[in-house]
Write a protein that holds these residues in place. Structure first.
Motif, PDB file in Angstrom:
ATOM      1  N   GLY A 169     -31.120   1.645  17.401  1.00 33.69           N
ATOM      2  CA  GLY A 169     -31.161   1.953  15.978  1.00 33.69           C
ATOM      3  C   GLY A 169     -29.953   1.407  15.238  1.00 33.69           C
ATOM      4  N   VAL A 170     -28.785   1.549  15.852  1.00 34.47           N
ATOM      5  CA  VAL A 170     -27.555   1.024  15.235  1.00 34.47           C
ATOM      6  C   VAL A 170     -27.634  -0.499  15.135  1.00 34.47           C
ATOM      7  N   VAL A 171     -28.117  -1.132  16.203  1.00 35.77           N
ATOM      8  CA  VAL A 171     -28.235  -2.599  16.207  1.00 35.77           C
ATOM      9  C   VAL A 171     -29.210  -3.056  15.115  1.00 35.77           C
ATOM     10  N   ILE A 172     -30.343  -2.355  14.985  1.00 35.07           N
ATOM     11  CA  ILE A 172     -31.326  -2.700  13.962  1.00 35.07           C
ATOM     12  C   ILE A 172     -30.698  -2.622  12.578  1.00 35.07           C
ATOM     13  N   ALA A 173     -29.951  -1.546  12.325  1.00 37.75           N
ATOM     14  CA  ALA A 173     -29.331  -1.364  11.014  1.00 37.75           C
ATOM     15  C   ALA A 173     -28.272  -2.425  10.742  1.00 37.75           C
ATOM     16  N   VAL A 174     -27.435  -2.715  11.739  1.00 36.38           N
ATOM     17  CA  VAL A 174     -26.370  -3.705  11.559  1.00 36.38           C
ATOM     18  C   VAL A 174     -26.958  -5.094  11.325  1.00 36.38           C
ATOM     19  N   GLN A 175     -27.965  -5.451  12.114  1.00 35.14           N
ATOM     20  CA  GLN A 175     -28.587  -6.761  11.942  1.00 35.14           C
ATOM     21  C   GLN A 175     -29.261  -6.878  10.579  1.00 35.14           C
ATOM     22  N   ALA A 176     -29.844  -5.776  10.099  1.00 32.80           N
ATOM     23  CA  ALA A 176     -30.459  -5.799   8.779  1.00 32.80           C
ATOM     24  C   ALA A 176     -29.400  -5.986   7.697  1.00 32.80           C
ATOM     25  N   ALA A 177     -28.291  -5.247   7.819  1.00 34.64           N
ATOM     26  CA  ALA A 177     -27.221  -5.358   6.829  1.00 34.64           C
ATOM     27  C   ALA A 177     -26.631  -6.767   6.797  1.00 34.64           C
ATOM     28  N   ARG A 178     -26.617  -7.427   7.936  1.00 33.98           N
ATOM     29  CA  ARG A 178     -26.077  -8.792   8.012  1.00 33.98           C
ATOM     30  C   ARG A 178     -27.130  -9.863   7.729  1.00 33.98           C
ATOM     31  N   CYS A 179     -28.348  -9.418   7.382  1.00 30.42           N
ATOM     32  CA  CYS A 179     -29.458 -10.337   7.068  1.00 30.42           C
ATOM     33  C   CYS A 179     -29.750 -11.300   8.217  1.00 30.42           C
ATOM     34  N   THR A 194     -38.052 -15.053  -4.804  1.00 26.27           N
ATOM     35  CA  THR A 194     -38.789 -14.580  -3.634  1.00 26.27           C
ATOM     36  C   THR A 194     -37.848 -14.340  -2.467  1.00 26.27           C
ATOM     37  N   ARG A 195     -36.890 -15.235  -2.285  1.00 27.04           N
ATOM     38  CA  ARG A 195     -35.916 -15.068  -1.198  1.00 27.04           C
ATOM     39  C   ARG A 195     -35.104 -13.787  -1.387  1.00 27.04           C
ATOM     40  N   LYS A 196     -34.688 -13.545  -2.631  1.00 30.11           N
ATOM     41  CA  LYS A 196     -33.913 -12.330  -2.903  1.00 30.11           C
ATOM     42  C   LYS A 196     -34.744 -11.081  -2.659  1.00 30.11           C
ATOM     43  N   ALA A 197     -36.014 -11.136  -3.037  1.00 29.59           N
ATOM     44  CA  ALA A 197     -36.894  -9.988  -2.821  1.00 29.59           C
ATOM     45  C   ALA A 197     -37.070  -9.707  -1.334  1.00 29.59           C
ATOM     46  N   VAL A 198     -37.261 -10.755  -0.545  1.00 31.81           N
ATOM     47  CA  VAL A 198     -37.410 -10.577   0.901  1.00 31.81           C
ATOM     48  C   VAL A 198     -36.116 -10.055   1.507  1.00 31.81           C
ATOM     49  N   ASP A 199     -34.968 -10.542   1.029  1.00 29.86           N
ATOM     50  CA  ASP A 199     -33.688 -10.032   1.501  1.00 29.86           C
ATOM     51  C   ASP A 199     -33.562  -8.532   1.218  1.00 29.86           C
ATOM     52  N   PHE A 200     -33.964  -8.130   0.022  1.00 26.42           N
ATOM     53  CA  PHE A 200     -33.898  -6.709  -0.343  1.00 26.42           C
ATOM     54  C   PHE A 200     -34.778  -5.869   0.566  1.00 26.42           C
ATOM     55  N   LEU A 201     -36.005  -6.342   0.800  1.00 33.46           N
ATOM     56  CA  LEU A 201     -36.922  -5.610   1.675  1.00 33.46           C
ATOM     57  C   LEU A 201     -36.375  -5.530   3.093  1.00 33.46           C
ATOM     58  N   GLY A 202     -35.828  -6.654   3.585  1.00 36.57           N
ATOM     59  CA  GLY A 202     -35.322  -6.687   4.950  1.00 36.57           C
ATOM     60  C   GLY A 202     -34.114  -5.790   5.160  1.00 36.57           C
ATOM     61  N   VAL A 203     -33.178  -5.798   4.200  1.00 34.68           N
ATOM     62  CA  VAL A 203     -31.968  -4.982   4.333  1.00 34.68           C
ATOM     63  C   VAL A 203     -32.287  -3.500   4.193  1.00 34.68           C
ATOM     64  N   SER A 204     -32.949  -3.126   3.101  1.00 33.61           N
ATOM     65  CA  SER A 204     -33.235  -1.716   2.858  1.00 33.61           C
ATOM     66  C   SER A 204     -34.185  -1.146   3.909  1.00 33.61           C
ATOM     67  N   GLY A 205     -35.219  -1.910   4.229  1.00 33.21           N
ATOM     68  CA  GLY A 205     -36.162  -1.442   5.241  1.00 33.21           C
ATOM     69  C   GLY A 205     -35.543  -1.355   6.617  1.00 33.21           C
ATOM     70  N   GLY A 206     -34.733  -2.354   6.978  1.00 31.91           N
ATOM     71  CA  GLY A 206     -34.080  -2.343   8.286  1.00 31.91           C
ATOM     72  C   GLY A 206     -33.078  -1.213   8.432  1.00 31.91           C
ATOM     73  N   LEU A 207     -32.337  -0.919   7.362  1.00 33.10           N
ATOM     74  CA  LEU A 207     -31.384   0.193   7.411  1.00 33.10           C
ATOM     75  C   LEU A 207     -32.103   1.522   7.630  1.00 33.10           C
ATOM     76  N   ALA A 208     -33.220   1.716   6.921  1.00 34.74           N
ATOM     77  CA  ALA A 208     -33.984   2.958   7.076  1.00 34.74           C
ATOM     78  C   ALA A 208     -34.565   3.075   8.486  1.00 34.74           C
ATOM     79  N   ARG A 209     -35.136   1.994   8.970  1.00 35.75           N
ATOM     80  CA  ARG A 209     -35.724   2.005  10.319  1.00 35.75           C
ATOM     81  C   ARG A 209     -34.644   2.247  11.369  1.00 35.75           C
ATOM     82  N   GLY A 210     -33.501   1.607  11.206  1.00 37.25           N
ATOM     83  CA  GLY A 210     -32.402   1.809  12.145  1.00 37.25           C
ATOM     84  C   GLY A 210     -31.908   3.244  12.139  1.00 37.25           C
ATOM     85  N   ALA A 211     -31.844   3.850  10.952  1.00 37.14           N
ATOM     86  CA  ALA A 211     -31.394   5.238  10.856  1.00 37.14           C
ATOM     87  C   ALA A 211     -32.340   6.177  11.593  1.00 37.14           C
ATOM     88  N   VAL A 212     -33.647   5.920  11.474  1.00 38.08           N
ATOM     89  CA  VAL A 212     -34.627   6.768  12.153  1.00 38.08           C
ATOM     90  C   VAL A 212     -34.505   6.627  13.665  1.00 38.08           C
TER      91      VAL A 212
END
Length: 275
Positions: A169-179, A194-212
């Protein structure tokens, strides 16, 4: 057969293999997006106190689908999609992944781990689709923990698994934060927006998934330390535990929205993932 014909046939075979791998990967990512999106929506309802008796986990998501028109067809489609995800991860474990350093042993091992994880998910969805119903994720988590603790050195085994999930979970969150997901995307023709939107989805979604994942693994470690399987939590109980923090239901709401965004990110991956 001439050498040119042999090369031509080999190229066509590789092309067919690549096409099959691409279809399975993209189908699997779409199915993953559906599940995470539905789980996130259910968690949002929990945060607002209107869950309607549905648990915010895979079973709850499938029950939500079952209530929709052609629900059984949708559930079978998700199950088959997850099987495709399993096959894709298996191919990466055996043949290596696309992108930089795809042949590294660590990446193959990670793909193998995801293959097992998605195989369990696919099995549960297909059981549900075939009318098996099934217990909630919380019940399954406690039962599996209890059985594992009954094995020789079971307490240590449970603790190691919980620690592994928490670290993942920590790795998922860190990798998401680092894009880090950008390494696997082929968005050459996409606009800057579109790139910025995908970055937003990847970072925010990855942080949430990593936290869970980190929280769920932490509860399993705690269950091992206390030698109490009842302390292990499935996805629904893990999500609800966020509401018990000083931040209250707002933290749960943030994580829930993040899971919805990760579902959308999975669909973006289905479009642009390099496979």
């Amino acid at each position: 057969m001439s050498g040119g014909e042999a090369v031509s046939r080999g190229t066509r075979a590789a092309s067919r293999g690549g096409t099959l791998r691409e279809v399975t990967a993209r189908s699997g990512l779409v199915a993953r997006g559906v599940l995470y999106g539905l789980i996130g929506v259910l968690a949002v309802r929990v945060a607002f106190g209107g869950d309607g008796g549905r648990e915010a986990d895979r079973q709850g998501a499938l029950q939500e689908l079952a209530d929709k028109p052609f629900g059984s067809v949708l559930i079978w489609a998700v199950g088959i999609g997850l099987v495709c995800l399993v096959l894709w991860q298996l191919s990466e474990a055996v043949f290596g992944a696309a992108g930089p350093d795809g042949d590294k042993a660590t990446k193959r091992l990670a793909s193998a781990g995801r293959c097992v994880f998605y195989a369990v998910a696919a099995f549960s969805v297909l059981v549900f689709a075939s009318g098996g119903g099934g217990r909630s994720g919380d019940e399954q988590s406690r039962d599996m923990t209890a059985k594992a603790m009954g094995l020789p050195a079971g307490q240590w085994l449970v603790g190691a698994v919980g620690l592994g999930v928490a670290v993942a979970g920590v790795v998922i969150a860190v990798q998401a934060a680092r894009c880090r997901f950008r390494e696997h995307l082929a968005m050459g023709g996409a606009s800057r927006g579109t790139r910025k939107a995908v970055d937003f989805l990847g970072v925010s979604g990855g942080l949430a998934r990593g936290a869970v994942f980190a929280a769920a693994g932490g509860f399993v470690v705690y269950a091992a330390l206390r030698y109490d399987p009842g302390q292990a939590k499935g996805l629904d109980d893990t999500l609800r535990s966020f509401a018990l923090t000083p931040a209250g239901p707002w933290l749960l709401l943030a994580v829930a929205v993040g899971l919805v965004l990760f579902g959308a990110f999975s669909w973006a991956m289905a479009r642009w993932r390099e496979v």
